[in-house]
Design an enzyme around this catalytic site. Structure first.
Site, PDB file in Angstrom:
ATOM      1  CE  LYS A 232     -13.808   7.539 -18.261  1.00  0.00           C
ATOM      2  NZ  LYS A 232     -14.014   8.874 -17.727  1.00  0.00           N
TER       3      LYS A 232
ATOM      4  CE1 TYR B  90     -17.263  11.336 -15.783  1.00  0.00           C
ATOM      5  CE2 TYR B  90     -16.799  11.446 -13.446  1.00  0.00           C
ATOM      6  CZ  TYR B  90     -17.230  10.747 -14.550  1.00  0.00           C
ATOM      7  OH  TYR B  90     -17.630   9.446 -14.405  1.00  0.00           O
TER       8      TYR B  90
ATOM      9  NE  ARG C 214      -2.336   1.388   3.466  1.00  0.00           N
ATOM     10  CZ  ARG C 214      -2.279   0.617   4.550  1.00  0.00           C
ATOM     11  NH1 ARG C 214      -2.902  -0.529   4.579  1.00  0.00           N
ATOM     12  NH2 ARG C 214      -1.607   0.997   5.617  1.00  0.00           N
TER      13      ARG C 214
ATOM     14  CG  ASP D 190     -10.202  15.695 -15.526  1.00  0.00           C
ATOM     15  OD1 ASP D 190      -9.656  15.076 -16.453  1.00  0.00           O
ATOM     16  OD2 ASP D 190     -11.156  15.232 -14.877  1.00  0.00           O
TER      17      ASP D 190
HETATM   18  C1  LIG Z   1     -14.364   9.421 -16.508  1.00  0.00           C
HETATM   19  C2  LIG Z   1     -13.863  10.717 -16.027  1.00  0.00           C
HETATM   20  C3  LIG Z   1     -13.516  10.915 -14.676  1.00  0.00           C
HETATM   21  C4  LIG Z   1     -13.677   9.829 -13.651  1.00  0.00           C
HETATM   22  O1  LIG Z   1     -12.828   8.761 -13.898  1.00  0.00           O
HETATM   23  P1  LIG Z   1     -13.105   7.230 -13.475  1.00  0.00           P
HETATM   24  O2  LIG Z   1     -11.882   6.545 -13.921  1.00  0.00           O
HETATM   25  O3  LIG Z   1     -14.353   6.807 -14.188  1.00  0.00           O
HETATM   26  O4  LIG Z   1     -13.293   7.233 -11.984  1.00  0.00           O
HETATM   27  C5  LIG Z   1     -13.002  12.143 -14.314  1.00  0.00           C
HETATM   28  N1  LIG Z   1     -12.860  13.143 -15.202  1.00  0.00           N
HETATM   29  C6  LIG Z   1     -13.208  12.999 -16.483  1.00  0.00           C
HETATM   30  C7  LIG Z   1     -13.037  14.139 -17.421  1.00  0.00           C
HETATM   31  C8  LIG Z   1     -13.714  11.790 -16.946  1.00  0.00           C
HETATM   32  O5  LIG Z   1     -14.068  11.658 -18.230  1.00  0.00           O
END
Ligand SMILES: *Cc1c(COP(=O)(O)O)cnc(C)c1O
Length: 389
Positions: free
Chosen positions: A205, A107, A55, A180
């Site tokens: 993604k 998001y 961890r 982000d």
């Molecule tokens: C999908 C997404 C998230 C969250 O990510 P997860 O891996 O699904 O927890 C955060 N920001 C953006 C822009 C996203 O497309």
């Protein structure tokens, strides 16, 4: 790090070779996945390489972190078990009474976390319009704003934030800018080189790219900053560590990141141009189109394309939009983005009632399939929608 720093190789080379790391014992070109949760001490009862428990420190997680850190031109990266846990870690690293300014288009999961929990942690929250730097200047409070949170290309209308401009305002107020960049990827833009202090991704993604791993990451520009030190302490003490097997899958997925994103961007541009002219389409949101209000900024800020994400408003309402989504044969009617297979979704169904996303908005995540097939499928689905309505 196995590829020597002085080589100054391009990021494509670094990621294709996963930094060139070999197994130090066998020379295996693919280093083994280190799944052990614990490490035996040596004869002096010392840890062998500073590691005692997974961890706190995991070699396979670190390998993934080193790759992403290099792609983003950061100083350190931390991997998390999901994108959302990476995003919210930044808020957890703040202190009671801190002020945060978040973009009003984000998001939905981040917005919902802030609405549900920020108050409980004693955070003060303001919102700004990420397309208008003056609105950030108005919302930010010198001395008490600690963090500004924005998406580089934001869901679901793919508005583009001017990172240089936002960073200047943020820094004048003594705050940190977190970006982000999930939808953009380091292939198109590295926000840290435009003045951002933190960059985060849902690695679920584009970074992984195969719709089979849940992961997130945050990268910092300055690993000595107090915010980064707090973030590290947060992950250490709250414990959101990803697993070694997922981290390995992510490393493997990332080797083709550049190929995928270039193909997805090229496909998306051709698809956007076709949809722009389609009778059943009211509007196309894609920063690669000249009519996009963000086209000039995107051209200046990005290199190598405009990404694989686009949205359309179809002529009609919710029923027509869903009809269209369900009439596709190749595009999969599913949420998420960035995978090699093309996905299509009625966005409002995924976001829920908290959003102001229009009922007739369809979001498309372009894959790497042959673009002619993708275009033909969209065309027949749109025609089907028109015939049925
Ligand atoms: C999908 C997404 C998230 C969250 O990510 P997860 O891996 O699904 O927890 C955060 N920001 C953006 C822009 C996203 O497309």
């Amino acid at each position: 790090m196995a590829i020597k720093q002085e080589l100054h190789v391009q990021p494509q080379t670094l990621v294709a070779q996963a930094m060139g790391e070999l197994c130090p014992i066998t020379g295996a070109v693919i280093p083994p996945i280190q799944v052990s949760t614990t490490y035996a001490r040596d004869g002096d009862y010392e840890t062998r390489d500073g590691r005692s428990y997974i961890r706190d420190s995991s070699p396979t997680v670190e390998q993934a972190e080193n790759i992403i850190c290099a792609l983003e031109k950061g100083q350190q990266a931390m991997l998390f078990p999901s994108g959302l846990s990476a995003c919210t870690a930044a808020f957890h690293a703040l202190r009671q009474g801190d002020h945060v300014v978040i973009a009003d288009t984000l998001y939905h999961g981040v917005t919902q976390w802030v609405q549900e929990f920020a108050g409980q942690y004693g955070l003060q929250v303001s919102y700004f319009d990420s397309t208008d730097s003056a609105s950030l200047a108005k919302a930010i409070i010198k001395g008490s704003t600690r963090l500004v949170w924005v998406e580089l290309i934001a869901n679901p209308t793919w508005i583009v934030a001017d990172i240089n401009a936002l960073a200047e305002i943020t820094h004048q107020a003594g705050a940190a800018l977190a970006v982000d960049a999930t939808a953009c990827t380091p292939v198109l833009c590295q926000p840290l080189t435009h003045g951002a202090d933190l960059v985060c991704h849902s690695a679920t993604k584009y970074l992984n790219g195969h719709s089979d791993v849940l992961a997130g990451v945050i990268v910092c520009k300055d690993s000595e900053s107090s915010l980064w030190q707090r973030l590290k302490k947060y992950r250490l003490l709250a414990g959101p560590m990803p697993g070694a097997r997922d981290s390995y899958e992510l490393i493997r997925g990332m080797k083709t990141l550049y190929l995928r994103v270039h193909q997805q961007s090229a496909n998306a541009l051709k698809i956007a141009r076709m949809l722009e002219k389609h009778n059943a389409v009211e509007r196309v949101y894609y920063p690669g189109l000249e009519i996009s209000p963000f086209h000039e900024l995107a051209k200046k800020q990005f290199g190598g394309g405009f990404g694989g994400m686009l949205s359309i408003l179809v002529k009609g309402g919710r029923q027509q939009a869903i009809e269209m989504v369900l009439s596709t044969k190749l595009w999969k009617p599913a949420t998420s983005l960035g995978g090699i297979e093309s996905l299509i979704e009625h966005r409002k169904t995924s976001e829920g009632e908290i959003t102001n996303t229009p009922d007739n908005l369809i979001r498309l995540s372009t894959g790497i399939e042959h673009v002619d097939d993708l275009i033909e499928d969209l065309d027949q689905a749109l025609i089907n929608m028109m015939v049925k309505s």
